[in-house]
Design a protein around this motif. Structure first.
Motif, PDB file in Angstrom:
ATOM      1  N   ALA A   1      14.220   1.021   7.566  1.00 47.07           N
ATOM      2  CA  ALA A   1      14.425   0.200   8.576  1.00 47.07           C
ATOM      3  C   ALA A   1      14.728   1.657   9.742  1.00 47.07           C
ATOM      4  O   ALA A   1      13.997   1.555  10.906  1.00 47.07           O
ATOM      5  N   SER A   2      14.970   2.471   9.612  1.00 45.73           N
ATOM      6  CA  SER A   2      15.443   4.045   9.841  1.00 45.73           C
ATOM      7  C   SER A   2      14.530   4.756  10.602  1.00 45.73           C
ATOM      8  O   SER A   2      13.912   5.689  12.054  1.00 45.73           O
ATOM      9  N   ASN A   3      13.011   3.947   9.928  1.00 48.84           N
ATOM     10  CA  ASN A   3      11.974   5.030  10.382  1.00 48.84           C
ATOM     11  C   ASN A   3      10.390   3.909  10.338  1.00 48.84           C
ATOM     12  O   ASN A   3       9.059   3.735  10.295  1.00 48.84           O
ATOM     13  N   ASP A   4      11.405   2.284  10.248  1.00 49.61           N
ATOM     14  CA  ASP A   4      10.449   1.390   9.968  1.00 49.61           C
ATOM     15  C   ASP A   4      10.430   0.360  10.549  1.00 49.61           C
ATOM     16  O   ASP A   4      11.486   0.046  10.613  1.00 49.61           O
ATOM     17  N   GLU A   5       9.438  -0.029  12.470  1.00 51.32           N
ATOM     18  CA  GLU A   5      10.505  -0.702  12.970  1.00 51.32           C
ATOM     19  C   GLU A   5      10.370  -2.261  12.436  1.00 51.32           C
ATOM     20  O   GLU A   5      10.733  -3.370  12.124  1.00 51.32           O
ATOM     21  N   GLN A   6       9.464  -2.821  11.962  1.00 59.12           N
ATOM     22  CA  GLN A   6       8.938  -4.082  10.639  1.00 59.12           C
ATOM     23  C   GLN A   6      10.159  -4.083  10.178  1.00 59.12           C
ATOM     24  O   GLN A   6      10.756  -5.386   9.799  1.00 59.12           O
ATOM     25  N   ALA A   7      10.857  -2.813   9.025  1.00 63.48           N
ATOM     26  CA  ALA A   7      11.263  -3.234   8.480  1.00 63.48           C
ATOM     27  C   ALA A   7      12.709  -3.318   9.011  1.00 63.48           C
ATOM     28  O   ALA A   7      13.596  -4.332   8.991  1.00 63.48           O
ATOM     29  N   LEU A   8      13.078  -3.203   9.725  1.00 64.69           N
ATOM     30  CA  LEU A   8      14.357  -3.452  10.707  1.00 64.69           C
ATOM     31  C   LEU A   8      14.613  -4.748  11.635  1.00 64.69           C
ATOM     32  O   LEU A   8      15.255  -5.721  11.479  1.00 64.69           O
ATOM     33  N   HIS A   9      13.064  -5.607  12.135  1.00 64.94           N
ATOM     34  CA  HIS A   9      13.056  -6.891  12.454  1.00 64.94           C
ATOM     35  C   HIS A   9      12.986  -7.581  11.229  1.00 64.94           C
ATOM     36  O   HIS A   9      13.845  -8.107  11.229  1.00 64.94           O
ATOM     37  N   GLU A  10      12.538  -7.159   9.665  1.00 63.29           N
ATOM     38  CA  GLU A  10      12.760  -7.997   9.088  1.00 63.29           C
ATOM     39  C   GLU A  10      14.639  -8.020   8.545  1.00 63.29           C
ATOM     40  O   GLU A  10      14.939  -9.317   8.142  1.00 63.29           O
ATOM     41  N   ILE A  11      15.092  -7.193   8.262  1.00 66.94           N
ATOM     42  CA  ILE A  11      16.501  -7.049   8.553  1.00 66.94           C
ATOM     43  C   ILE A  11      16.955  -8.235   8.986  1.00 66.94           C
ATOM     44  O   ILE A  11      18.139  -8.885   9.266  1.00 66.94           O
ATOM     45  N   ILE A  12      16.748  -7.719  10.900  1.00 63.23           N
ATOM     46  CA  ILE A  12      17.510  -9.036  11.513  1.00 63.23           C
ATOM     47  C   ILE A  12      17.160 -10.422  11.251  1.00 63.23           C
ATOM     48  O   ILE A  12      18.231 -11.341  11.509  1.00 63.23           O
ATOM     49  N   GLN A  13      16.135 -10.661  10.933  1.00 60.94           N
ATOM     50  CA  GLN A  13      15.452 -11.718  10.549  1.00 60.94           C
ATOM     51  C   GLN A  13      16.186 -12.580   9.286  1.00 60.94           C
ATOM     52  O   GLN A  13      16.373 -13.910   8.966  1.00 60.94           O
ATOM     53  N   LEU A  14      17.170 -11.564   8.123  1.00 62.12           N
ATOM     54  CA  LEU A  14      17.894 -12.468   7.555  1.00 62.12           C
ATOM     55  C   LEU A  14      19.176 -12.721   7.737  1.00 62.12           C
ATOM     56  O   LEU A  14      19.686 -13.859   7.246  1.00 62.12           O
ATOM     57  N   PHE A  15      19.671 -12.298   9.458  1.00 61.43           N
ATOM     58  CA  PHE A  15      21.084 -13.458   9.706  1.00 61.43           C
ATOM     59  C   PHE A  15      20.754 -14.548  10.031  1.00 61.43           C
ATOM     60  O   PHE A  15      19.599 -14.572  10.746  1.00 61.43           O
TER      61      PHE A  15
ATOM     62  N   ARG B   1      22.483  -9.629  20.388  1.00 62.32           N
ATOM     63  CA  ARG B   1      23.802  -8.736  20.157  1.00 62.32           C
ATOM     64  C   ARG B   1      23.677  -7.820  18.301  1.00 62.32           C
ATOM     65  O   ARG B   1      23.862  -7.281  18.289  1.00 62.32           O
ATOM     66  N   VAL B   2      22.484  -8.610  17.854  1.00 63.53           N
ATOM     67  CA  VAL B   2      23.008  -9.087  15.738  1.00 63.53           C
ATOM     68  C   VAL B   2      21.573  -7.389  15.986  1.00 63.53           C
ATOM     69  O   VAL B   2      22.180  -6.831  15.475  1.00 63.53           O
ATOM     70  N   ALA B   3      20.564  -8.085  16.551  1.00 65.41           N
ATOM     71  CA  ALA B   3      19.881  -7.452  16.821  1.00 65.41           C
ATOM     72  C   ALA B   3      20.090  -5.556  17.514  1.00 65.41           C
ATOM     73  O   ALA B   3      19.667  -4.236  17.102  1.00 65.41           O
ATOM     74  N   GLU B   4      20.591  -5.479  18.716  1.00 66.05           N
ATOM     75  CA  GLU B   4      20.995  -4.762  19.114  1.00 66.05           C
ATOM     76  C   GLU B   4      21.961  -3.135  18.128  1.00 66.05           C
ATOM     77  O   GLU B   4      21.901  -2.388  17.937  1.00 66.05           O
ATOM     78  N   PHE B   5      22.705  -4.129  17.771  1.00 61.33           N
ATOM     79  CA  PHE B   5      23.536  -3.702  16.319  1.00 61.33           C
ATOM     80  C   PHE B   5      23.008  -2.907  15.156  1.00 61.33           C
ATOM     81  O   PHE B   5      23.360  -2.117  15.287  1.00 61.33           O
ATOM     82  N   PHE B   6      21.566  -3.570  14.741  1.00 60.48           N
ATOM     83  CA  PHE B   6      21.429  -3.299  13.467  1.00 60.48           C
ATOM     84  C   PHE B   6      20.482  -1.440  14.478  1.00 60.48           C
ATOM     85  O   PHE B   6      20.380  -0.602  14.093  1.00 60.48           O
ATOM     86  N   LYS B   7      20.036  -1.856  15.891  1.00 61.82           N
ATOM     87  CA  LYS B   7      19.092  -0.500  16.376  1.00 61.82           C
ATOM     88  C   LYS B   7      19.928   1.072  16.338  1.00 61.82           C
ATOM     89  O   LYS B   7      19.532   1.187  16.119  1.00 61.82           O
ATOM     90  N   ASN B   8      21.527   0.118  17.262  1.00 61.24           N
ATOM     91  CA  ASN B   8      21.829   1.327  17.150  1.00 61.24           C
ATOM     92  C   ASN B   8      22.507   1.612  16.025  1.00 61.24           C
ATOM     93  O   ASN B   8      22.648   3.071  15.820  1.00 61.24           O
ATOM     94  N   PHE B   9      23.132   1.083  14.967  1.00 59.51           N
ATOM     95  CA  PHE B   9      23.638   1.478  13.572  1.00 59.51           C
ATOM     96  C   PHE B   9      22.651   2.465  12.428  1.00 59.51           C
ATOM     97  O   PHE B   9      22.937   3.410  12.114  1.00 59.51           O
ATOM     98  N   LEU B  10      21.208   1.889  12.579  1.00 61.23           N
ATOM     99  CA  LEU B  10      20.433   2.426  11.902  1.00 61.23           C
ATOM    100  C   LEU B  10      19.349   4.076  12.429  1.00 61.23           C
ATOM    101  O   LEU B  10      19.758   4.475  12.475  1.00 61.23           O
ATOM    102  N   LYS B  11      19.856   3.962  14.271  1.00 56.46           N
ATOM    103  CA  LYS B  11      19.875   5.084  14.696  1.00 56.46           C
ATOM    104  C   LYS B  11      21.139   6.035  14.757  1.00 56.46           C
ATOM    105  O   LYS B  11      20.555   7.251  14.222  1.00 56.46           O
TER     106      LYS B  11
END
Length: 65
Positions: free
Chosen positions: A18-32, A51-61
């Motif tokens: 997910a840190s390099n793949d926008e689709q993987a990031l989206h899929e992580i967020i969808q797991l919640f 906010r969950v999406a924001e959390f993961f975007k910042n966390f992975l960055k």
């Protein structure tokens, strides 16, 4: 294998990408669930899907650097 175990396995598989793949990031967020609450070590509380999406975007960055 039960569904919770599958979700956890999927999360870790995607987190490697997910840190390099926008689709993987989206899929992580969808797991919640829409009702999920994620608490960061820094005190950030994500208590809705936006906010969950924001959390993961910042966390992975942060972990990417």
């Amino acid at each position: 294998m039960d569904s919770k175990t599958q979700i956890i396995e999927q999360y870790f598989k995607l987190s490697d990408l997910a840190s390099n793949d926008e689709q993987a990031l989206h899929e992580i967020i969808q797991l919640f669930s829409k009702r999920a609450v994620v608490k960061g070590a820094n005190g950030f509380i994500a208590d809705n899907p936006t906010r969950v999406a924001e959390f993961f975007k910042n966390f992975l960055k942060i972990t990417k650097n």
